[in-house]
Write an enzyme that holds these catalytic residues in place. Structure first.
Site, PDB file in Angstrom:
ATOM      1  N   ALA A 265     -43.861  36.620  39.105  1.00 24.78           N
ATOM      2  CA  ALA A 265     -43.659  36.907  40.534  1.00 24.78           C
ATOM      3  C   ALA A 265     -44.868  37.658  41.103  1.00 24.78           C
ATOM      4  CB  ALA A 265     -42.385  37.727  40.705  1.00 24.78           C
ATOM      5  N   GLY A 268     -47.590  32.933  43.315  1.00 24.81           N
ATOM      6  CA  GLY A 268     -48.703  32.116  43.784  1.00 24.81           C
ATOM      7  C   GLY A 268     -49.304  31.269  42.683  1.00 24.81           C
ATOM      8  N   CYS A 381     -55.110  42.245  38.729  1.00 22.77           N
ATOM      9  CA  CYS A 381     -55.750  42.488  40.024  1.00 22.77           C
ATOM     10  C   CYS A 381     -56.193  43.934  40.105  1.00 22.77           C
ATOM     11  CB  CYS A 381     -54.823  42.116  41.175  1.00 22.77           C
ATOM     12  SG  CYS A 381     -53.211  42.934  41.144  1.00 22.77           S
TER      13      CYS A 381
END
Length: 457
Positions: A265, A268, A381
């Site tokens: 989740a 993308g 990220c």
């Protein structure tokens, strides 16, 4: 006078606030949730704006005001510290947040001084800060006169990035890169879209008034409701930062491959995998976030097996290993500061320690789920080397069956500067800076040597 009359009327009747105050009151709620209760910005926005009716323009202003205040918090607090000469009255945290909103309007949003000051004073009365009205009036009036000189005297990099993060980033990337990243963090990022395979990039770029990046990402200016854009309802594209779309490209041709997408989740990359023709099993521990993935897959008419489970404990069917495993590990998310400006304010060194430990455990688990000859892509990220390069170095040192397969520039749209000396992917927010930058991402591609037996699942 009209605003004050409306204010008195709403206060007496307990009716709705006039729009100018309602939007600022919502921004005050957002700021309080983020700064005083450590809630994520997106969650705070939903909580503050998800109730009641507010004109879309007022909602947009409330979000812009709160977000700008958070992006520029270091500069705003520095400016206010030069002007506040007395101890704050009762409820100092609330009054400080109200002053911050007023300062953001005066310093960065070009709100007329009389409007910024008057609404701050009126809002103080509404939220029970009447004893602070005089201070709000005096401080903000003075800021309206001295703000330009204060701005010219500020070091935005040092003020807007917490010291512990700034020192780490300078050590890892250098002063020049950090200054360029800090500049990207101050701007509202553009909207990046990933098209379904088979759609005409040129045609959709024209329809969406978007720029085409070498990787195929479409980028358009932020603004308006995403759900109202052409192609949303028809499932022609999904929202995904240009950098976030890169790790899946490292798998190459996905057709006919089985993929385990761990910590999937909001989905993308799950959509990229499914749209590319893979058979996808997406695993995430959050039921609510898995539901978001399900809804997006449904809108795009894509399919994947969705499983709500902790990736550390989940086991596939007996003996089943994947051709490809994607581990998008939980991380500090410091690479997403341009989209989530609350991250530097809410993360701590202790968070980094805890998440680094979890990432190591997840990587160990992921190596047992990929078949001999298969590929594991690990990504985060985060801008922190402990969550990227150091994780891979540690894994390779202890797992002789795993080998790095270096990334080629041609795989990622010719973005040579994003390839590390070891052949991994490392994007920085300042890359493609003139076009609006990108999130900071790390990704490494590992191949499991088929000469080694798999460890028990």
């Amino acid at each position: 006078m009209v605003v004050k009359q409306a204010l008195r009327k709403s206060a007496n009747s307990h009716g709705p606030l006039p729009p100018a105050l309602a939007s600022r009151n919502a921004a005050l709620d957002i700021l309080s949730l983020v700064l005083d209760r450590n809630r994520p910005l997106d969650e705070a926005v939903d909580a503050a704006l998800g109730r009641g009716e507010m004109d879309p323009r007022d909602r947009a202003f409330a979000r812009l005001l709160a977000t700008t205040t958070i992006r520029r918090l270091g500069q705003i607090d520095n400016a206010l510290s030069r002007l506040i000469e007395a101890k704050l009255p009762l409820k100092p945290e609330a009054l400080m947040n109200l002053l911050r909103l007023g300062a953001a309007q005066l310093m960065f949003l070009e709100t007329p001084p009389h409007a910024a000051v008057a609404t701050a004073v009126d809002l103080a009365q509404v939220v029970g800060l009447g004893r602070g009205k005089g201070m709000a009036n005096a401080v903000l009036r003075r800021l309206s006169r001295e703000g330009a000189a204060i701005l010219a005297d500020q070091d935005t990099v040092r003020l807007n990035i917490p010291d512990w993060l700034r020192r780490r980033w300078v050590h890892a990337y250098g002063e020049e890169a950090v200054a360029a990243m800090a500049a990207q963090h101050l701007a509202e990022p553009p909207l990046d879209l990933t098209l379904r395979p088979g759609e005409s990039v040129a045609a959709w770029a024209e329809v969406l008034e978007a720029t085409v990046f070498p990787t195929g990402t479409l980028r358009r200016p932020v603004g308006g409701r995403i759900e109202s854009l052409p192609g949303f309802t028809e499932g022609k594209w999904w929202v995904q930062d240009a950098a976030a779309a890169l790790p899946v490209l490292l798998f190459g041709d996905l057709r006919g491959k089985t993929v385990f997408d761990l910590c999937a989740a909001p989905g993308g990359k799950t959509m990229q995998l499914a749209a590319g023709g893979a058979t996808v099993t997406a695993v995430d521990r959050s039921a609510s976030r898995i539901e978001i993935v399900r809804k997006n897959l449904e809108r795009l008419a894509l399919s994947a097996t969705l499983i709500t489970a902790d990736a550390l404990a989940w086991k596939p069917a007996e003996g089943v290993l994947a051709d490809l495993v994607l581990l998008d590990a939980p991380c500090t998310a410091t690479g997403t500061t341009r989209r989530h400006p609350d991250i530097p304010l809410t993360k701590t060194p202790q968070d980094l320690i805890q998440l680094t430990r979890l990432q190591g455990e997840l990587l160990e688990r992921a190596t047992r789920l990929v078949r001999p000859g298969g590929i594991l892509v690990y990504c985060t990220c985060s801008l922190e080397p402990e969550e990227g390069e150091q994780q891979i170095a540690r894994l390779l040192a202890s797992h002789p069956e795993m080998a790095r397969r270096p990334v080629g520039a041609e795989e990622i749209g010719g973005l040579n500067e994003a390839i590390t000396k070891d052949g991994d992917l490392r994007t920085l927010p300042c890359y493609w800076g003139e076009q609006g930058g990108m999130d900071g991402f790390f990704a490494a591609r590992l191949v499991r040597n088929d000469r080694f037996e798999n460890s028990p699942i």
